[in-house]
Design an enzyme around this catalytic site. Structure first.
Site, PDB file in Angstrom:
ATOM      1  N   HIS A   1       9.402 -26.669  17.852  1.00  0.00           N
ATOM      2  CA  HIS A   1      10.262 -26.930  19.101  1.00  0.00           C
ATOM      3  C   HIS A   1      10.090 -28.389  19.468  1.00  0.00           C
ATOM      4  O   HIS A   1      10.744 -29.016  20.025  1.00  0.00           O
ATOM      5  CB  HIS A   1      10.013 -25.916  20.118  1.00  0.00           C
ATOM      6  CG  HIS A   1       8.766 -26.096  20.919  1.00  0.00           C
ATOM      7  ND1 HIS A   1       7.760 -25.310  20.753  1.00  0.00           N
ATOM      8  CD2 HIS A   1       8.481 -26.918  21.835  1.00  0.00           C
ATOM      9  CE1 HIS A   1       6.728 -25.658  21.502  1.00  0.00           C
ATOM     10  NE2 HIS A   1       7.078 -26.621  22.323  1.00  0.00           N
TER      11      HIS A   1
ATOM     12  N   ASP B   1       7.209 -20.987  14.885  1.00  0.00           N
ATOM     13  CA  ASP B   1       7.264 -22.372  15.580  1.00  0.00           C
ATOM     14  C   ASP B   1       6.239 -22.914  15.109  1.00  0.00           C
ATOM     15  O   ASP B   1       5.233 -23.417  15.759  1.00  0.00           O
ATOM     16  CB  ASP B   1       7.168 -22.062  17.057  1.00  0.00           C
ATOM     17  CG  ASP B   1       7.565 -23.071  17.963  1.00  0.00           C
ATOM     18  OD1 ASP B   1       7.977 -24.228  17.502  1.00  0.00           O
ATOM     19  OD2 ASP B   1       6.967 -22.930  19.257  1.00  0.00           O
TER      20      ASP B   1
ATOM     21  N   SER C   1       2.451 -28.449  23.930  1.00  0.00           N
ATOM     22  CA  SER C   1       2.942 -27.704  22.814  1.00  0.00           C
ATOM     23  C   SER C   1       2.480 -28.724  21.598  1.00  0.00           C
ATOM     24  O   SER C   1       2.618 -29.820  21.634  1.00  0.00           O
ATOM     25  CB  SER C   1       4.585 -28.124  23.108  1.00  0.00           C
ATOM     26  OG  SER C   1       4.949 -27.081  23.703  1.00  0.00           O
TER      27      SER C   1
END
Length: 430
Positions: free
Chosen positions: A78, A126, A222
């Site tokens: 992502h 992910d 992230s």
């Protein structure tokens, strides 16, 4: 500038991102989301900042990553979704984002490899590999095996996560210094039993955190590593992915399972066969395109291309890949694309996000060139061309009169049922 989340998010995710401060009203009373400490300089030499190309490290950092050796960096899908290599750079080994003149190695990006089964709505699979323009000799992190990750179920040990993510539940408080925090491993069944989005956490992901909240990773973290101290050697077991808010009670952090992808997908994407996995064209009015797909062999294994399968609307007009590709050799495929034909019946997806009275619909139509080789690891290379169109429409919205405190509570309650990635939002420091 802080980059925004990618365009093809679900409505719940998009609203959740816009309501970050509302999470504080539903979570523990703490001003520090990760509630950790500054990392000591030199402790994590493999830590990597993903930065918008052309920006300084502090303003441009929007995700974390880890250097895994050679010319490869590990991060979350992502973080790089709908991005081209020219959009980003990385700084390997940096500790203080405001001191990049003397810290870290700033390197350009050659290629981006997202997991082919990454789901932008659920954040499953992910994981992504960033291939650098040059090979580095920096200290790399050791990746855990799947059996090591599985063994954590028995003891739920403390794990260490780090990043330059937000430190506050109510404001944008992004540090320039790397932070870290210890959070316990949470077995999958306990994580799934929370329900909602957590019920779908599968083998491709692991959970970590406290049931009461208080310590966690957050926006800006992230893609960064989650580490386990295996008898004195820190091994990466996870990649920061998503969570409901940050440091909320009964809302663990979710991480891509590095061990699950090790010795399989990661090995394939770091074997030295370099290619362009994704090309993106947004709101393009072109009717004809000439596209070039270079292939580079950085591996010690020579290989031949045995077949090239083109989708509708694609015509091969140039091919220098007709002979064996030895180590350090480069060749190129050139194709002519008739856009109308290419977008008539390819793989298509559509998502909508609503903000206020405006609904934005994003439609992606993807065509794939499949290149077959006799390489022992990379026997099939999929090169995607995605045509992305966005449209907006006004919707009639009826609002009721509420006090500001009542509205905040409503937003906070809604946010509990939505989840968000942990990539920084746009213009956090603008």
């Amino acid at each position: 500038m802080k980059n925004s989340l990618y365009g093809n998010v679900s409505v719940s995710v998009a609203l959740c991102v816009s309501l970050t401060p509302a999470f504080a009203s539903a979570g523990p009373d703490t001003s520090r989301i990760i509630n950790g400490t500054q990392a000591a300089k030199g402790d994590w030499p493999f830590m990597t900042a993903v930065i918008s190309e052309g920006s300084d490290a502090y303003q441009g950092q929007f995700c974390g990553a880890s250097f895994i050796g050679g010319r490869y960096v590990l991060t979350a899908s992502h973080c790089v979704n709908k991005m081209s290599p020219d959009d980003i750079e990385v700084s390997v080994g940096i500790h203080d984002l405001s001191n990049e003149d003397t810290e870290g190695q700033r390197v350009g990006v050659q290629a981006i490899y997202m997991h082919e089964d990454y789901n932008a709505n659920t954040f499953s699979n992910d994981i992504a590999i960033i291939e650098l323009k040059q090979e580095l000799t920096s200290t790399s992190v050791e990746l855990a095996t799947n059996s090591l990750v599985d063994s954590l179920e028995a003891s739920n040990p403390d794990l260490t996560v780090m990043g330059w993510g937000n430190l506050s539940t109510t404001t944008n408080d992004y540090p320039n210094i790397l932070y870290q925090v210890d959070v316990p491993y949470v077995d999958r069944s306990t994580c799934q039993n929370i329900g909602g989005s957590y019920s779908t956490v599968g083998e491709d992901a692991i959970c970590a955190g406290y049931a009461e909240g208080g310590k966690d990773s957050c926006q800006g973290d992230s893609g960064g590593p989650l580490l386990y101290n295996d008898n004195g050697t820190y091994k990466q077991v996870g990649i920061v992915s998503w969570g409901i808010g940050c440091a909320q009670s009964n809302a663990y952090g979710v991480y891509a399972n590095a061990g699950y992808f090790n010795q399989g997908w990661i090995t394939e994407k770091t074997d030295g066969v370099s290619y362009t996995q994704n090309k993106y064209y947004t709101n393009s009015d072109a009717t004809q395109l000439t596209l070039q797909f270079p292939l580079r062999n950085y591996s010690s294994e020579s290989f031949d291309i045995t077949n090239i399968a083109l989708p509708a609307g694609f015509t091969l007009t140039g091919n220098t890949c007709t002979s064996e590709l030895a180590q350090d050799d480069t060749c190129q495929l050139t194709v002519q694309v008739d856009v109308a034909t290419a977008t008539a019946s390819p793989t298509s997806s559509s998502t909508s996000t609503t903000s206020g009275s405006t609904t934005v619909t994003t439609t992606t139509k993807r065509s794939t060139i499949t290149v077959t080789t006799d390489h022992s690891q990379s026997s099939e290379l999929k090169m995607n061309t995605s045509f992305i169109t966005t449209s907006s429409s006004d919707t009639t919205t009826t609002t009721s009169t509420k006090s500001s405190s009542g509205a905040s509570l409503g937003l906070g309650l809604f946010a509990i049922f939505a989840y968000m990635s942990r990539r920084k939002k746009a213009l956090d420091h603008a």
